[in-house]
Design a protein around this motif. Structure first.
Motif, PDB file in Angstrom:
ATOM      1  N   LEU A  63       0.819  -1.217   0.000  1.00  0.00           N
ATOM      2  CA  LEU A  63       0.000   0.000   0.000  1.00  0.00           C
ATOM      3  C   LEU A  63       0.849   1.261   0.000  1.00  0.00           C
ATOM      4  CD1 LEU A  63      -2.757  -0.964   2.562  1.00  0.00           C
ATOM      5  CD2 LEU A  63      -3.061  -0.509   0.129  1.00  0.00           C
ATOM      6  N   ARG A  67       1.123   4.184  -2.698  1.00  0.00           N
ATOM      7  CA  ARG A  67       0.934   5.584  -2.317  1.00  0.00           C
ATOM      8  C   ARG A  67       2.084   6.440  -2.859  1.00  0.00           C
ATOM      9  NH1 ARG A  67       0.581   7.321   3.993  1.00  0.00           N
ATOM     10  NH2 ARG A  67      -1.611   7.830   3.847  1.00  0.00           N
ATOM     11  N   GLU A 104     -15.779  -3.877  -0.233  1.00  0.00           N
ATOM     12  CA  GLU A 104     -15.049  -3.175  -1.292  1.00  0.00           C
ATOM     13  C   GLU A 104     -13.542  -3.276  -1.195  1.00  0.00           C
ATOM     14  OE1 GLU A 104     -16.213   0.934  -1.112  1.00  0.00           O
ATOM     15  OE2 GLU A 104     -15.322   1.237   0.846  1.00  0.00           O
ATOM     16  N   ILE A 105     -13.025  -3.667  -0.023  1.00  0.00           N
ATOM     17  CA  ILE A 105     -11.604  -3.470   0.180  1.00  0.00           C
ATOM     18  C   ILE A 105     -10.744  -4.424  -0.658  1.00  0.00           C
ATOM     19  CG2 ILE A 105     -10.945  -4.848   2.219  1.00  0.00           C
ATOM     20  CD1 ILE A 105     -10.667  -1.069   1.848  1.00  0.00           C
ATOM     21  N   ILE A 112      -5.973  -1.096  -7.127  1.00  0.00           N
ATOM     22  CA  ILE A 112      -4.740  -0.331  -6.867  1.00  0.00           C
ATOM     23  C   ILE A 112      -3.551  -1.004  -7.566  1.00  0.00           C
ATOM     24  CG2 ILE A 112      -3.047   0.287  -5.064  1.00  0.00           C
ATOM     25  CD1 ILE A 112      -5.380   0.509  -3.077  1.00  0.00           C
TER      26      ILE A 112
ATOM     27  N   LEU B  55      -4.221  -6.036   8.223  1.00  0.00           N
ATOM     28  CA  LEU B  55      -3.842  -5.786   6.826  1.00  0.00           C
ATOM     29  C   LEU B  55      -3.122  -6.995   6.229  1.00  0.00           C
ATOM     30  CD1 LEU B  55      -2.532  -2.096   6.931  1.00  0.00           C
ATOM     31  CD2 LEU B  55      -4.371  -2.946   5.497  1.00  0.00           C
ATOM     32  N   LEU B  72       1.761   4.321   8.167  1.00  0.00           N
ATOM     33  CA  LEU B  72       0.401   4.271   7.610  1.00  0.00           C
ATOM     34  C   LEU B  72      -0.585   3.753   8.660  1.00  0.00           C
ATOM     35  CD1 LEU B  72      -1.534   4.389   5.117  1.00  0.00           C
ATOM     36  CD2 LEU B  72      -0.865   2.026   4.647  1.00  0.00           C
ATOM     37  N   GLU B  75      -1.262   6.399  11.175  1.00  0.00           N
ATOM     38  CA  GLU B  75      -2.204   7.392  10.624  1.00  0.00           C
ATOM     39  C   GLU B  75      -3.638   6.900  10.757  1.00  0.00           C
ATOM     40  OE1 GLU B  75      -1.887   9.077   6.501  1.00  0.00           O
ATOM     41  OE2 GLU B  75       0.158   8.365   6.751  1.00  0.00           O
ATOM     42  N   GLU B 138     -16.403   3.100   8.373  1.00  0.00           N
ATOM     43  CA  GLU B 138     -16.370   2.579   7.002  1.00  0.00           C
ATOM     44  C   GLU B 138     -16.740   3.652   5.973  1.00  0.00           C
ATOM     45  OE1 GLU B 138     -18.753  -0.859   7.815  1.00  0.00           O
ATOM     46  OE2 GLU B 138     -20.429  -0.138   6.615  1.00  0.00           O
ATOM     47  N   ALA B 141     -13.576   5.498   5.547  1.00  0.00           N
ATOM     48  CA  ALA B 141     -12.623   4.689   4.777  1.00  0.00           C
ATOM     49  C   ALA B 141     -12.974   4.744   3.286  1.00  0.00           C
ATOM     50  CB  ALA B 141     -12.613   3.250   5.277  1.00  0.00           C
ATOM     51  N   SER B 142     -14.250   4.571   2.970  1.00  0.00           N
ATOM     52  CA  SER B 142     -14.668   4.603   1.555  1.00  0.00           C
ATOM     53  C   SER B 142     -14.369   5.976   0.957  1.00  0.00           C
ATOM     54  CB  SER B 142     -16.168   4.337   1.418  1.00  0.00           C
ATOM     55  OG  SER B 142     -16.464   3.070   1.912  1.00  0.00           O
ATOM     56  N   PHE B 145     -10.904   6.588  -0.455  1.00  0.00           N
ATOM     57  CA  PHE B 145     -10.348   5.732  -1.500  1.00  0.00           C
ATOM     58  C   PHE B 145      -9.864   6.521  -2.726  1.00  0.00           C
ATOM     59  CE2 PHE B 145     -10.602   2.672  -5.105  1.00  0.00           C
ATOM     60  CZ  PHE B 145      -9.478   1.948  -4.734  1.00  0.00           C
ATOM     61  N   ASP B 148      -6.762   8.886  -1.233  1.00  0.00           N
ATOM     62  CA  ASP B 148      -5.591   8.206  -0.679  1.00  0.00           C
ATOM     63  C   ASP B 148      -5.963   6.742  -0.423  1.00  0.00           C
ATOM     64  OD1 ASP B 148      -3.416   7.289   0.709  1.00  0.00           O
ATOM     65  OD2 ASP B 148      -3.333   8.950   2.136  1.00  0.00           O
ATOM     66  N   PRO B 149      -5.858   5.922  -1.471  1.00  0.00           N
ATOM     67  CA  PRO B 149      -6.289   4.520  -1.354  1.00  0.00           C
ATOM     68  C   PRO B 149      -5.615   3.779  -0.202  1.00  0.00           C
ATOM     69  CG  PRO B 149      -5.636   5.025  -3.618  1.00  0.00           C
ATOM     70  CD  PRO B 149      -5.323   6.236  -2.798  1.00  0.00           C
ATOM     71  N   ALA B 150      -4.339   4.100   0.063  1.00  0.00           N
ATOM     72  CA  ALA B 150      -3.625   3.372   1.120  1.00  0.00           C
ATOM     73  C   ALA B 150      -4.271   3.647   2.483  1.00  0.00           C
ATOM     74  CB  ALA B 150      -2.157   3.779   1.123  1.00  0.00           C
ATOM     75  N   LEU B 151      -4.578   4.907   2.744  1.00  0.00           N
ATOM     76  CA  LEU B 151      -5.206   5.242   4.031  1.00  0.00           C
ATOM     77  C   LEU B 151      -6.596   4.608   4.112  1.00  0.00           C
ATOM     78  CD1 LEU B 151      -5.101   6.709   6.726  1.00  0.00           C
ATOM     79  CD2 LEU B 151      -6.008   8.744   5.592  1.00  0.00           C
ATOM     80  N   SER B 152      -7.287   4.590   2.978  1.00  0.00           N
ATOM     81  CA  SER B 152      -8.619   3.974   2.932  1.00  0.00           C
ATOM     82  C   SER B 152      -8.552   2.508   3.366  1.00  0.00           C
ATOM     83  CB  SER B 152      -9.171   4.107   1.500  1.00  0.00           C
ATOM     84  OG  SER B 152     -10.272   3.281   1.308  1.00  0.00           O
ATOM     85  N   VAL B 153      -7.599   1.778   2.808  1.00  0.00           N
ATOM     86  CA  VAL B 153      -7.466   0.355   3.139  1.00  0.00           C
ATOM     87  C   VAL B 153      -7.043   0.187   4.605  1.00  0.00           C
ATOM     88  CG1 VAL B 153      -6.252  -1.794   2.572  1.00  0.00           C
ATOM     89  CG2 VAL B 153      -6.951  -0.260   0.736  1.00  0.00           C
ATOM     90  N   ASP B 156      -9.939   0.702   6.834  1.00  0.00           N
ATOM     91  CA  ASP B 156     -10.780  -0.505   6.780  1.00  0.00           C
ATOM     92  C   ASP B 156     -10.218  -1.578   7.716  1.00  0.00           C
ATOM     93  OD1 ASP B 156     -12.941  -2.035   4.934  1.00  0.00           O
ATOM     94  OD2 ASP B 156     -11.262  -3.360   5.425  1.00  0.00           O
TER      95      ASP B 156
END
Ligand code: B1M
Lengths: 214, 267
Positions: A63, A67, A104-105, A112, B55, B72, B75, B138, B141-142, B145, B148-153, B156
């Motif tokens: 990730l 980023r 969704e994840i 990504i 994760l 991450l 954060e 959630e 998080a959505s 996306f 900042d997709p990384a923070l979103s994941v 989650d």
């Protein structure tokens, strides 16, 4: 060209600031944005995928690499457009979580990684009906990618495969499925072309299906 | 619909049952499910290691991830902690019999399937519960996306870690109260584990608790909303099956990256 190698390493390490700095330096040294993209960013993400598959790194590292790549792309994109090399894509993938499923994840991680590997990704979101998958495929896609979290929703993948068949698109579009309860066997049973257990293998499978050279 | 008792806030109220404990557990008054009690007094503080593990980081190595990955996760903890809205709705139901893999409950409700048969045969009562951390995390998080997709994941994953903590805290609470009454508890059983399919299990369980009082609904495909929710039953009795853990009954047990490893499993 050490700056390219430094850029690549910064992305692999997930160091966004360093990656942006190296890309900026590369541009100042006259390296075309397209080269920084291909030999710096995309090559780094391929290395990340390899390290992930070998168990050297895990999702969190993947990730932060993505980023760092995105942060660098902000700098490169306007120049790519000027150079006329923006349109170069490995293929177009339409992705979504199937009807009835709101997870969704997993789908997002696959998106990504696909984007990071140079594919154009059209993300349809979650709870996507067969009709919406079909519409998006008709608009021009190389691959339809479906995700599901539960055994109660994965069954809805078959309806999409059938809808694409009825529309005569089955020869033009490859279908890949994934998600926690999905197996290779389930993928064959519903007539999909491939299955991948994680995001990195999904990229590999899509490449394989499109016979894109890695 | 069943008419189990709402599991109230006092210790002994988890322990509905037609007597049988040497302490003679107090019988719960049978109430309609709409009287279910929602517990909101949970102090959940998932830490960076938990987020990294959710994760998919190797649990033996969590916290030793790359500095950027740890950053991450930090954060996510900072941004997400305040968005946790834990709630558990629970009902305590007395067992009236077990026949043909079907555990009959006072008030007409039942639980059925091989997993139920295997683990709940000695139970005098069951606590059926739906746990959630609410929709705020959630949604956040959505929302991240696209930016900042990384923070979103990572947000989650914080949510997944928080639900796990909530389930563990509930099991602890039920277990402590049972022990205080001289009783034992089974491992938590969730619809979706091998031997209790999602669709049938969720139908049975949602008939016992009014999950909507904790803001949880079930979709037509048996998915709970908010997504970061879990459902389970715990058997209680003077001598119940205490073996196993949920991961042993997961279809992905052999390959799962998220498997909760026992301390002795760490190499
Ligand atoms: C197109 O091509 C592709 C290719 C690859 C693709 C792809 C598409 N899509 C995904 N992939 C792949 O790449 C992604 C990235 O590497 C991966 O995507 P994932 O989405 O799988 O991965 C995510 C990035 C991270 N992974 C996850 O978030 C899921 C991990 C596991 C451990 C898991 C978790 C953490 C949770 N859960 Co639960 N959960 C499990 C999971 C078991 C496992 N080992 O996977 C699974 C998915 N859960 C399951 C179940 C049953 C449930 N869960 C539930 C709840 C939960 C938690 C809330 C506690 C938590 C978060 C869930 C969430 N949706 O956010 C319940 C349902 C929740 C709901 N909303 O209805 C509940 C029903 C249990 C209950 N009764 O409470 C099982 C589903 C199987 C089934 N029987 O249907 C399960 C496999 C575990 C099991 N066997 O018991 C790959 O699958």
């Amino acid at each position: 060209m050490p700056v390219l190698e430094e850029l690549r390493q910064a992305v692999v390490d997930g160091q966004a600031k360093a990656a942006v700095a190296r890309a900026t330096q590369g541009l100042e040294e006259g390296i075309p944005a397209e080269v920084l993209l291909r030999d710096g960013l995309i090559s780094a993400m391929q290395e990340v995928g390899r390290l992930f598959e070998e168990g050297e790194i895990f999702v969190p590292e993947m990730l932060v690499s993505a980023r760092a790549m995105n942060a660098t792309l902000v700098v490169l994109k306007p120049l790519l457009a000027t150079e006329g090399s923006e349109a170069r894509s490995e293929g177009k993938v339409v992705i979504g979580t199937v009807q009835g499923d709101l997870h969704e994840i997993g789908k997002n991680l696959v998106a990504i990684m696909l984007e990071g590997s140079g594919f154009e990704v059209v993300d349809l979101g979650t709870d996507v009906s067969p009709e919406r998958f079909l519409e998006a495929a008709e608009a021009g896609a190389d691959v339809v990618a479906m995700s599901a979290l539960l055994t109660t929703t994965m069954t809805n993948m078959k309806a999409v495969v059938e809808a694409l068949g009825r529309a005569g698109l089955r020869d033009k579009v490859r279908i890949i499925v994934g998600g926690a309860p999905i197996t290779d066997r389930f993928a064959s049973e519903i007539g999909a072309d491939g299955y991948a257990p994680d995001a990195s293998k999904a990229v590999r499978k899509v490449r394989e299906l499109l016979a894109v050279k890695a | 619909m069943s008419a189990c008792g709402s599991a109230g806030p006092r210790a002994s109220t988890w322990l509905a049952g037609p007597g049988g404990s040497h302490h003679e557990a107090p019988r719960l008054e049978t109430k309609p499910v709409d009287a279910a009690v929602v517990f909101r007094d949970w102090d959940l503080r998932p830490n960076v290691d938990m987020v990294l593990r959710a994760l998919g980081a190797d649990s033996g190595r969590a916290g030793k991830g790359s500095p950027a990955a740890v950053g991450l996760a930090e954060e996510a903890v900072t941004a997400g902690q305040g968005l946790l809205q834990p709630a558990v709705v629970a009902a305590s139901c007395a067992v009236t019999g077990l026949r043909h893999q079907r555990l009959q409950l006072e008030g007409g409700g039942y639980l059925a399937g091989p997993l139920i048969n295997e683990h709940l045969y000695g139970a005098r009562s069951v606590v059926a519960a739906v746990c959630t951390i609410g929709p705020a995390l959630e949604t956040e998080a959505s929302g991240w996306f696209a930016r900042d997709p990384a923070l979103s994941v990572a947000l989650d994953a914080l949510g997944s870690a928080a639900v796990d903590m909530l389930v563990a805290a509930l099991c602890q609470r039920v277990g402590d109260e049972a022990v205080a009454e001289g009783l034992q508890t089974t491992m938590p059983l969730s619809p979706g584990l091998t031997g209790w399919p999602v669709a049938t299990g969720q139908r049975q369980l949602f008939a016992l608790v009014d999950a909507s009082s904790a803001g949880v609904t079930l979709t037509g495909s048996y998915m709970m909303l908010p997504r970061k929710s879990a459902s389970l039953v715990i058997g209680i009795g003077p001598q119940v099956d205490r073996g196993g853990e949920p991961c042993d009954y997961c279809s992905m047990a052999a390959t799962c990256r998220y498997r909760q490893r026992r301390v002795s499993d760490h190499g």
